[in-house]
Enzyme design. Structure first.
Site, PDB file in Angstrom:
ATOM      1  N   ARG A  84       0.869  -1.176   0.000  1.00 40.88           N
ATOM      2  CA  ARG A  84       0.000   0.000   0.000  1.00 40.88           C
ATOM      3  C   ARG A  84       0.905   1.225   0.000  1.00 40.88           C
ATOM      4  O   ARG A  84       1.776   1.364   0.849  1.00 40.88           O
ATOM      5  CB  ARG A  84      -0.889   0.000   1.249  1.00 40.88           C
ATOM      6  CG  ARG A  84      -1.799   1.220   1.411  1.00 40.88           C
ATOM      7  CD  ARG A  84      -2.595   1.082   2.711  1.00 40.88           C
ATOM      8  NE  ARG A  84      -3.558   2.163   2.872  1.00 40.88           N
ATOM      9  CZ  ARG A  84      -3.318   3.313   3.502  1.00 40.88           C
ATOM     10  NH1 ARG A  84      -2.090   3.543   3.998  1.00 40.88           N
ATOM     11  NH2 ARG A  84      -4.248   4.228   3.626  1.00 40.88           N
ATOM     12  N   SER A 125     -12.635  -4.583   0.573  1.00 45.16           N
ATOM     13  CA  SER A 125     -12.947  -3.830   1.786  1.00 45.16           C
ATOM     14  C   SER A 125     -14.458  -3.750   1.954  1.00 45.16           C
ATOM     15  O   SER A 125     -15.162  -3.316   1.035  1.00 45.16           O
ATOM     16  CB  SER A 125     -12.368  -2.413   1.703  1.00 45.16           C
ATOM     17  OG  SER A 125     -10.963  -2.439   1.764  1.00 45.16           O
ATOM     18  N   LYS A 177      -5.462   5.671   8.767  1.00 46.63           N
ATOM     19  CA  LYS A 177      -6.777   6.052   8.243  1.00 46.63           C
ATOM     20  C   LYS A 177      -7.580   6.715   9.361  1.00 46.63           C
ATOM     21  O   LYS A 177      -8.567   6.172   9.843  1.00 46.63           O
ATOM     22  CB  LYS A 177      -7.520   4.822   7.715  1.00 46.63           C
ATOM     23  CG  LYS A 177      -6.970   4.288   6.407  1.00 46.63           C
ATOM     24  CD  LYS A 177      -7.940   3.331   5.764  1.00 46.63           C
ATOM     25  CE  LYS A 177      -7.505   2.959   4.372  1.00 46.63           C
ATOM     26  NZ  LYS A 177      -8.495   2.100   3.700  1.00 46.63           N
TER      27      LYS A 177
END
Length: 210
Positions: A40, A107, A137
């Site tokens: 990521r 997700s 996040k």
């Protein structure tokens, strides 16, 4: 490569880090017991070069490498699969590009309905979260632990929990129905090998010492 049924799911921490540093940290996490690695990177410098190096590293250790968001990068580098968020395209399109054996994760945030649809659509696994405050996040909507229990009763594919998970708070998520715990900072903030190893007792049902 097969997706594991349980274990630590390490997600790279890339900001302000050189490629060699990222590779070294991922290697350390794998030595510590990470069962899956996800690349990521919201601000990549050379995503193709880094991904190809991570593919080689993960293949050497028989650990799947999954690309966050980017199906084309997964195709270009021969990664084992892709993880799709709400805005990242459809499972069927990813499957067509990546082939029948690719790992495709989805997700699902706090939605069991989205997870059921993902399984019907051919997802390899689903992910719920965030369950705890997360520096990676911070604005993500929270998920409820009851969502894991409900999903476990309805799904046959593995369930991943994500969001602020540490060795000291992961056990209730596994007890509720999560199969894997996805972690960024808890592994890569400090000494990745030792940090990854600290999660392993959770998957063996052992208490984790503070």
């Amino acid at each position: 490569m097969k997706f594991p049924q349980t274990g630590l799911y390490a997600i790279t921490q890339t900001d302000h880090k050189a490629i060699d540093t990222i590779i070294g940290e991922v290697a350390a996490a794998i030595r510590g017991g990470a069962a899956v690695v996800q690349y990521r990177d919201k601000n990549p410098i050379d995503a193709v070069l880094l991904t190809r190096e991570l593919v080689k590293l993960c293949r050497h250790h028989d650990v799947p490498l999954i690309i966050n968001d980017d199906v084309e990068l997964a195709v270009q580098t021969g990664a084992d699969g892709v993880h799709l968020g709400k805005e990242d395209g459809h499972i069927a399109e990813a499957r067509k590009r990546l082939g029948p054996d690719a790992i495709i994760g989805v997700s699902c945030y706090n939605s069991v309905e989205r997870a059921v649809e993902a399984e019907k659509g051919g997802a390899t696994y689903v992910a719920f979260g965030r369950f705890f405050p997360s520096s990676s996040k911070p604005l993500a909507a929270p998920a409820q632990i009851e969502t894991l229990s409900q999903a476990k009763s309805m799904l046959r594919i593995p369930i991943v929990a994500i969001g602020g998970i540490l060795p000291g708070n992961g056990a209730p998520l596994l007890e509720a129905g999560a199969d894997l715990l996805a972690v960024i900072g808890g592994v890569f903030d400090h000494q990745p090998e030792q940090s990854a190893r600290a999660y392993l007792p959770l998957f063996e049902g052992e208490p984790v010492l503070p």
